[in-house]
Design a protein around this motif. Structure first.
Motif, PDB file in Angstrom:
ATOM      1  N   LYS A  84     -13.317 -22.367 -22.510  1.00 52.82           N
ATOM      2  CA  LYS A  84     -13.017 -21.059 -22.990  1.00 52.82           C
ATOM      3  C   LYS A  84     -12.968 -19.870 -22.137  1.00 52.82           C
ATOM      4  O   LYS A  84     -12.430 -19.018 -21.813  1.00 52.82           O
ATOM      5  N   ASP A  85     -14.083 -19.810 -21.279  1.00 56.94           N
ATOM      6  CA  ASP A  85     -14.480 -18.971 -20.085  1.00 56.94           C
ATOM      7  C   ASP A  85     -14.013 -19.007 -18.974  1.00 56.94           C
ATOM      8  O   ASP A  85     -14.401 -19.396 -17.923  1.00 56.94           O
ATOM      9  N   GLY A  86     -12.533 -18.918 -18.821  1.00 56.60           N
ATOM     10  CA  GLY A  86     -11.859 -18.864 -17.499  1.00 56.60           C
ATOM     11  C   GLY A  86     -11.108 -20.211 -17.159  1.00 56.60           C
ATOM     12  O   GLY A  86     -10.743 -20.557 -16.092  1.00 56.60           O
ATOM     13  N   GLY A  87     -11.033 -21.320 -18.105  1.00 50.96           N
ATOM     14  CA  GLY A  87     -10.521 -22.589 -17.788  1.00 50.96           C
ATOM     15  C   GLY A  87      -8.951 -22.347 -17.503  1.00 50.96           C
ATOM     16  O   GLY A  87      -8.307 -21.628 -18.312  1.00 50.96           O
ATOM     17  N   GLN A  88      -8.519 -23.032 -16.733  1.00 49.07           N
ATOM     18  CA  GLN A  88      -6.793 -22.892 -16.275  1.00 49.07           C
ATOM     19  C   GLN A  88      -5.823 -23.213 -17.363  1.00 49.07           C
ATOM     20  O   GLN A  88      -5.146 -22.695 -17.631  1.00 49.07           O
ATOM     21  N   TYR A  89      -6.445 -24.150 -18.451  1.00 48.69           N
ATOM     22  CA  TYR A  89      -5.531 -24.552 -19.654  1.00 48.69           C
ATOM     23  C   TYR A  89      -5.862 -23.863 -20.720  1.00 48.69           C
ATOM     24  O   TYR A  89      -5.554 -24.173 -21.804  1.00 48.69           O
TER      25      TYR A  89
END
Length: 152
Positions: A142-147
């Motif tokens: 949730k905190d910055g993941g590409q997907y």
């Protein structure tokens, strides 16, 4: 089903209207599907497919036939797909997006899995479970993941 099933050919008596299929650690069945280039699409009533530990060398699922430039097709009827224990799997092929009835996708113990299709995942997907797949799990954070945007 008693005994060991060696292939998934019609003459083996496996009905094409089956709704659930588990293939666990059986390289012979897996090879019979790949070598004949048939895939699972002829099982037009198949709703649940669980494939576990059948191909240590596979890097893409569904398997891509590089000679033909195609992917072994999966039936459009699939609602649940589990891919488990594929140690070298790196990506899900773009044909996954075409599974418009797929509501559940489970990825388990695929430590090198790091790519979803560029087009994303099927819009019908309601449940995604990721276990022991650290590279793709990191991209889904949730905190910055590409997907992460695929899930919002």
């Amino acid at each position: 089903m008693g005994g060991e099933l060696l292939s998934l050919e019609e003459e083996d008596g496996l009905p094409t209207n089956i709704q659930s299929l588990d293939i666990r650690g059986n390289m012979e069945i897996w090879k019979s599907m790949i070598e004949r280039g048939r895939g699972f699409h002829r099982f037009s009533s198949l709703r649940r497919l669980h494939i576990e530990g059948c191909d240590d060398d596979m890097v893409s699922f569904p398997l891509e036939d590089k000679r033909l430039g195609t992917v072994l097709p999966l039936p459009a009827s699939l609602t649940s797909l589990c891919i488990e224990d594929f140690p070298n799997l790196e990506r899900l092929s773009s044909s996954i997006v075409d599974l418009q009835n797929l509501t559940a996708l489970r990825l388990h113990n695929c430590p090198k899995l790091k790519y979803f299709p560029e087009k994303g995942l099927p819009s019908s997907l309601l449940q995604l479970q990721i276990y022991c797949c650290p590279l793709i799990a990191e991209k889904c954070r949730k905190d910055g993941g590409q997907y992460w945007d695929l899930f919002t």
